[in-house]
Structures are given as structure tokens and as C-alpha cells.
Design an enzyme around this catalytic site. Structure first.
Site, PDB file in Angstrom:
ATOM      1  CG  PHE A  59      -0.271  -0.036   2.537  1.00  0.00           C
ATOM      2  CD1 PHE A  59       0.272   1.098   3.118  1.00  0.00           C
ATOM      3  CD2 PHE A  59      -0.177  -1.240   3.228  1.00  0.00           C
ATOM      4  CE1 PHE A  59       0.897   1.056   4.353  1.00  0.00           C
ATOM      5  CE2 PHE A  59       0.443  -1.303   4.474  1.00  0.00           C
ATOM      6  CZ  PHE A  59       0.981  -0.152   5.036  1.00  0.00           C
ATOM      7  NE  ARG A  87      -1.683   3.612  18.193  1.00  0.00           N
ATOM      8  CZ  ARG A  87      -1.611   3.658  16.858  1.00  0.00           C
ATOM      9  NH1 ARG A  87      -1.210   4.761  16.251  1.00  0.00           N
ATOM     10  NH2 ARG A  87      -1.936   2.608  16.126  1.00  0.00           N
ATOM     11  CB  THR A  93      -5.876   1.340  11.123  1.00  0.00           C
ATOM     12  OG1 THR A  93      -4.838   1.553  12.080  1.00  0.00           O
ATOM     13  CG2 THR A  93      -5.411   1.797   9.759  1.00  0.00           C
ATOM     14  NE  ARG A 104      -7.331   6.350  11.939  1.00  0.00           N
ATOM     15  CZ  ARG A 104      -6.197   5.881  12.427  1.00  0.00           C
ATOM     16  NH1 ARG A 104      -6.209   4.871  13.284  1.00  0.00           N
ATOM     17  NH2 ARG A 104      -5.053   6.402  12.039  1.00  0.00           N
ATOM     18  CG  ASN A 114      -6.793   6.082   8.371  1.00  0.00           C
ATOM     19  OD1 ASN A 114      -6.148   7.100   8.133  1.00  0.00           O
ATOM     20  ND2 ASN A 114      -6.228   4.960   8.764  1.00  0.00           N
ATOM     21  CD  GLU A 128       5.181   8.806  13.580  1.00  0.00           C
ATOM     22  OE1 GLU A 128       4.242   9.302  14.256  1.00  0.00           O
ATOM     23  OE2 GLU A 128       5.078   7.725  12.979  1.00  0.00           O
TER      24      GLU A 128
END
Length: 139
Positions: A59, A87, A93, A104, A114, A128
């Protein structure tokens, strides 16, 4: 509980739907503070660099194409257990598997589009956050 920092991205699909205010408000209502925020339109090179961990996955190309399809909002969120809280607020996800009321479940169209991204560990959060923010940009 520890005060942590984590990266959150409001992805192009949510940005196109004008959901920035609702998503940001949700993080703040849940007790997370925005330590840094920027609106960016990722280049292919930036998206490939950020998602390099997924380069071998099937992906990857679609992910890079999607993440470069429009502007995103990148945020450094801070708070007690910020990584797990972010989260939890985002949800699974795959929006079909996400709990009711999660971002989501409310706003994502598919597993690929998403709405939001969040760091999955303290180690990845540090990497990150540093990818998008210099330390002098975080308050």
C-alpha cells in the site's frame, strides 16, 4: 502517568471536508494540549520519507499518493499518556472496526483514507515529531 508528546496528522481527506476545527477541538476536550501545529502540503519526497517504514508494503504507493493529494495539519500533542490517548481518540485504523465516537468512526471513509494519523510508540513519536518540528517550534 507520564507527560508525553506525540505526533498527530489530520490527513487530506479530513482537511478537504473542513473537519480541522472539530478534530482539534476533540483533542483539546480530551485533555491534550497542542505544543506545535502547522498546515503543510507534503511533497512526494516528504511523504516517502515520513512513511519509509512502510516502503516494502503493497500500500506504500497509494499511501504516498493520498498523503500528497492535499494539505494536512501536523500537530505535536502533549499530555498525560498522550500517545495512548491520541490512539484511543482516533480509533482503529479501519473505520469499520473503530469504536463509536472515535475520530475514524465519525470521519474516515476507508482504511486508506482514515482522517488522522497518530504515533504508535514513544520511540516513533520522538522520530515523527522531529520529522515535522524543530525543538524551538514546540511550546
Amino acid at each position: 502517568m507520564a507527560i508525553e508528546r506525540t505526533l498527530s496528522i489530520i490527513k487530506p481527506d479530513a482537511t478537504k471536508k473542513n473537519l480541522l476545527g472539530k478534530i482539534i477541538a476533540r483533542f483539546e476536550e480530551e485533555g491534550l494540549t497542542i505544543a506545535g501545529v502547522r498546515k503543510v502540503w507534503l511533497s512526494q519526497q516528504e511523504a516517502e520519507g515520513f512513511y519509509a517504514v512502510h516502503k516494502a508494503r503493497p500500500f506504500f504507493g497509494e499511501l504516498v499518493e493520498f498523503m500528497t493529494s492535499g494539505p494536512c495539519v501536523v500537530m505535536c500533542l502533549e499530555g498525560e499518556d498522550a500517545i495512548a490517548r491520541n490512539r484511543e481518540i482516533m480509533g482503529a485504523t479501519n473505520p469499520a472496526d473503530a469504536a463509536e465516537g472515535t475520530l475514524r468512526k465519525l470521519y474516515a471513509d476507508s482504511i486508506g483514507e482514515n482522517a488522522v494519523h497518530g504515533s504508535d510508540s514513544a520511540e516513533n513519536a520522538a522520530i515523527e515529531v522531529a520529522y515535522f518540528f524543530r525543538s524551538t517550534e514546540l511550546f
